[in-house]
Design an enzyme around this catalytic site. Structure first.
Site, PDB file in Angstrom:
ATOM      1  N   HIS A 181      -2.841  11.126   0.618  1.00  0.00           N
ATOM      2  CA  HIS A 181      -2.405  10.785   1.979  1.00  0.00           C
ATOM      3  C   HIS A 181      -1.745  12.033   2.586  1.00  0.00           C
ATOM      4  CE1 HIS A 181      -1.017   7.333   4.773  1.00  0.00           C
ATOM      5  NE2 HIS A 181      -0.666   8.455   5.368  1.00  0.00           N
ATOM      6  N   GLU A 218      -7.534   8.604   5.850  1.00  0.00           N
ATOM      7  CA  GLU A 218      -7.873   9.201   7.146  1.00  0.00           C
ATOM      8  C   GLU A 218      -8.364  10.647   7.061  1.00  0.00           C
ATOM      9  OE1 GLU A 218      -4.409   8.741   9.624  1.00  0.00           O
ATOM     10  OE2 GLU A 218      -4.838   6.633   9.951  1.00  0.00           O
ATOM     11  N   ASN A 247      -7.667   1.986   9.541  1.00  0.00           N
ATOM     12  CA  ASN A 247      -6.340   2.159  10.146  1.00  0.00           C
ATOM     13  C   ASN A 247      -6.539   2.091  11.656  1.00  0.00           C
ATOM     14  OD1 ASN A 247      -5.344   2.564   7.616  1.00  0.00           O
ATOM     15  ND2 ASN A 247      -4.784   4.715   7.895  1.00  0.00           N
ATOM     16  N   TYR A 301      -4.781   1.458  15.483  1.00  0.00           N
ATOM     17  CA  TYR A 301      -3.561   1.365  16.285  1.00  0.00           C
ATOM     18  C   TYR A 301      -3.839   1.176  17.767  1.00  0.00           C
ATOM     19  CZ  TYR A 301      -0.841   3.213  12.319  1.00  0.00           C
ATOM     20  OH  TYR A 301      -0.223   3.388  11.100  1.00  0.00           O
ATOM     21  N   GLU A 340      -3.793  -0.113   7.926  1.00  0.00           N
ATOM     22  CA  GLU A 340      -2.614   0.254   8.745  1.00  0.00           C
ATOM     23  C   GLU A 340      -2.762  -0.310  10.140  1.00  0.00           C
ATOM     24  OE1 GLU A 340      -1.423   4.398   9.056  1.00  0.00           O
ATOM     25  OE2 GLU A 340      -1.902   4.710   6.945  1.00  0.00           O
ATOM     26  N   ARG A 350       0.850  -1.195   0.000  1.00  0.00           N
ATOM     27  CA  ARG A 350       0.000   0.000   0.000  1.00  0.00           C
ATOM     28  C   ARG A 350       0.887   1.248   0.000  1.00  0.00           C
ATOM     29  NH1 ARG A 350      -2.586   3.080   4.597  1.00  0.00           N
ATOM     30  NH2 ARG A 350      -4.011   4.446   3.499  1.00  0.00           N
TER      31      ARG A 350
HETATM   32  C1  BGC Z   1      -1.152   7.718   9.058  1.00  0.00           C
HETATM   33  C2  BGC Z   1       0.310   7.497   8.759  1.00  0.00           C
HETATM   34  C3  BGC Z   1       1.118   7.633  10.031  1.00  0.00           C
HETATM   35  C4  BGC Z   1       0.652   6.573  10.999  1.00  0.00           C
HETATM   36  C5  BGC Z   1       1.404   6.555  12.314  1.00  0.00           C
HETATM   37  C6  BGC Z   1      -1.627   7.079  10.337  1.00  0.00           C
HETATM   38  O1  BGC Z   1      -2.476   7.946  11.007  1.00  0.00           O
HETATM   39  O2  BGC Z   1      -1.934   7.303   7.978  1.00  0.00           O
HETATM   40  O3  BGC Z   1       0.715   8.411   7.791  1.00  0.00           O
HETATM   41  O4  BGC Z   1       2.473   7.541   9.800  1.00  0.00           O
HETATM   42  O5  BGC Z   1      -0.702   6.779  11.302  1.00  0.00           O
HETATM   43  O6  BGC Z   1       1.180   7.714  13.008  1.00  0.00           O
END
Ligand code: BGC
Length: 514
Positions: free
Chosen positions: A147, A193, A334, A336, A410, A102
């Protein structure tokens, strides 16, 4: 790969052992055949060559040069990973055994002055070479059109995303890309995002064009209560127009699909009270459904109408029908972290503690309950290792959006750059993080979730926006002086997982090496 494991302290090896139980059951074979496993990057974060071969200036080029105080280490993406000149990166990607990559296209490299200037043939040639190299190696290109990096001229001409003129510009840009690359690109996403960068650019004023108002931040101008919703409105409409164009003019012949990528945290109520439970729901609405409800059902969520009233723009009936008729083929997630949220309607929260966008949703976000963090903190402020959130968010999106296919576009773990090289390379915590999140993803898949792909952020350390180079998300370490790429332990772990080794075998290997 040996370099990644030599010198690994015994303690690190023991740490992996401790984590094995939670990883049991992780096996590539559990994911459907054809499942995309990949790695992700974006243009500004890796390419460099910011003024080469006819590229125009982007908003980030200008922002990092004029407001370097806004970047933690005062640096910029002028060179970044110098990926523009390094085709070896494709070799590295290939060596992991992934079947997809990607990446994003730099709009300013393709159309330096937007639709009123010409198409930059050198920019087209660069992505042509990259796409060809990937396809030759059996790696599916998964392409993001936008992006975070916008041609600077869009800012001066239309006020960036705030002006309706941006819609035609994006439509034109997307069309140039479908035409040039669509014979080989089967996965398109319009915007990465939009929810996160709208918040950072127009609520908190930390990303270009750095607009905001009190109590969210101190900027020269802006309106944090209204502008993010105007920008989002334009993004939703230009997304729908690009999807319409792709479906009408390209999909039948090119055979690809098109979607959008949304940043999604998972939210847990701070206390087990009705108010906090509703607040967690509201936070999701303001983050996720803000974009997905218009895309799938033609209008913003009810809670947003109620709380924002005239600050929320309205869709005309034609626009609603454009949105409804041009649904995304898939949703990119995405993901995290997970955080707690507390209600601010029943008892008002202190406005000065509103650090996050959730302020407009009248919720307060926090990573701690009674002084205990929700998960292991990472180097990225506000991001914790809470793997269970992965299953929750995928389930939420599947249920709410009629089982539309989902790609986890992501997921990744950050380290502080000032760690020692040994610590950076022997990234046990990243292995643990990825193992945990993938295990929870596989559990969702086992229970029937419609997930079609997973991408690690990122293949290489890179320019991390306002954090500059102070944090590292890569499976490969990058020495920014020499541009040398060195595989970390996590690169080996991902490769072994993709090649079909069980994580338990992996742990044996890592122990033996130590
Ligand atoms: C973004 C990336 C960023 C990653 C880590 C995402 O919000 O798409 O560009 O590097 O998070 O912060």
């Amino acid at each position: 790969m040996a370099a990644a494991t030599t010198g690994m302290p015994m303690l690190a090896a023991l740490a992996i052992l401790v984590l094995v139980p939670s990883a049991r059951g992780l096996d590539r074979a559990e994911f459907l055949p054809g499942f995309l496993f990949g790695v992700a990057t974006s243009a500004y974060q890796i390419e460099g060559a910011y003024l080469e071969d006819g590229k125009g200036l982007s908003n980030w080029d200008v922002f990092t040069h004029t407001r370097s105080r806004g970047i933690d280490d005062g640096r910029n993406g002028d060179v970044a990973d110098d990926h523009y000149h390094r085709y070896m990166d494709v070799e590295i990607i290939h060596s992991l055994g992934v079947n997809s990559y990607r990446f994003s296209i730099s709009w300013a490299r393709i159309l330096p002055r937007g639709r009123l200037g010409g198409v930059n043939s050198a920019g087209i040639a660069f992505y042509d070479r990259l796409i060809d190299a990937l396809v030759q190696k059996g790696i599916e290109p998964f392409v993001t059109l936008h992006h975070f990096d916008l041609p600077h001229e869009m800012e001066t001409r239309y006020g960036g995303w705030l002006g309706a003129g941006i819609r035609e510009e994006f439509d034109y840009y997307a069309d140039v890309c479908f035409k040039a690359f669509g014979d080989r690109v089967k996965f398109w996403t319009t915007i990465n995002e939009p929810n996160l960068f709208t918040r950072l650019a127009y609520v908190l004023g930390k990303y270009p064009p750095a607009r905001c108002s009190a109590p969210f931040g101190t900027c020269e101008s802006g309106n944090s209560h209204h502008e993010p919703y105007v920008a989002a409105h334009n993004m939703l409409l230009l997304h729908a127009a690009a999807v319409h164009n792709y479906k009408k003019n390209y999909q039948a012949t090119q055979g690809g699909s098109i979607g959008i990528v949304i940043a999604m945290k998972w939210y847990e109520p701070l206390m087990n009270t009705t108010e906090d439970i509703l607040a967690a729901r509201r936070a999701l609405s303001f983050e996720v459904d803000w974009f997905l409800e218009p895309i799938f059902f033609g209008d913003y969520p009810g809670e947003m109408h109620e709380l924002l009233s005239s600050n929320l723009p309205k869709f005309t009936s034609e626009e609603k029908s454009l949105l409804r008729k041009n649904k995304a083929d898939f949703i990119g997630i995405n993901h995290y972290t997970t955080i707690y949220v507390k209600d601010c309607i029943s008892s008002p929260c202190d406005l000065n503690t509103y650090e996050t966008y959730e302020g407009n949703a009248l919720v307060l976000a926090t990573g701690e309950r009674d002084g205990v963090a929700i998960g292991k903190p990472t180097a990225f402020d506000g991001y914790y290792d809470v793997p269970e959130g992965m299953e929750q968010i995928v389930k939420y999106v599947n249920q709410r959006y009629k089982n539309t296919p989902v790609y986890v576009t992501e997921n990744g773990y950050s380290q502080h750059s000032n760690n020692t090289m040994d610590e950076l390379i022997n990234d046990v915590e990243r292995v643990n993080y990825l193992q945990g999140y993938l295990t929870c993803l596989s559990s969702a898949v086992r229970k029937g979730a419609n997930v079609r792909g997973y991408f690690v952020w990122s293949i290489i350390d890179n320019f991390e926006w306002t954090f500059g180079f102070t944090v590292r998300f890569g499976l490969y370490h990058v020495d920014y002086e020499t541009q040398k790429r060195t595989p970390k332990m996590s690169a080996k772990w991902y490769r072994d997982f993709l090649m079909g080794s069980r994580p338990t075998d992996q742990v044996q290997t890592l122990r033996a090496d130590s």
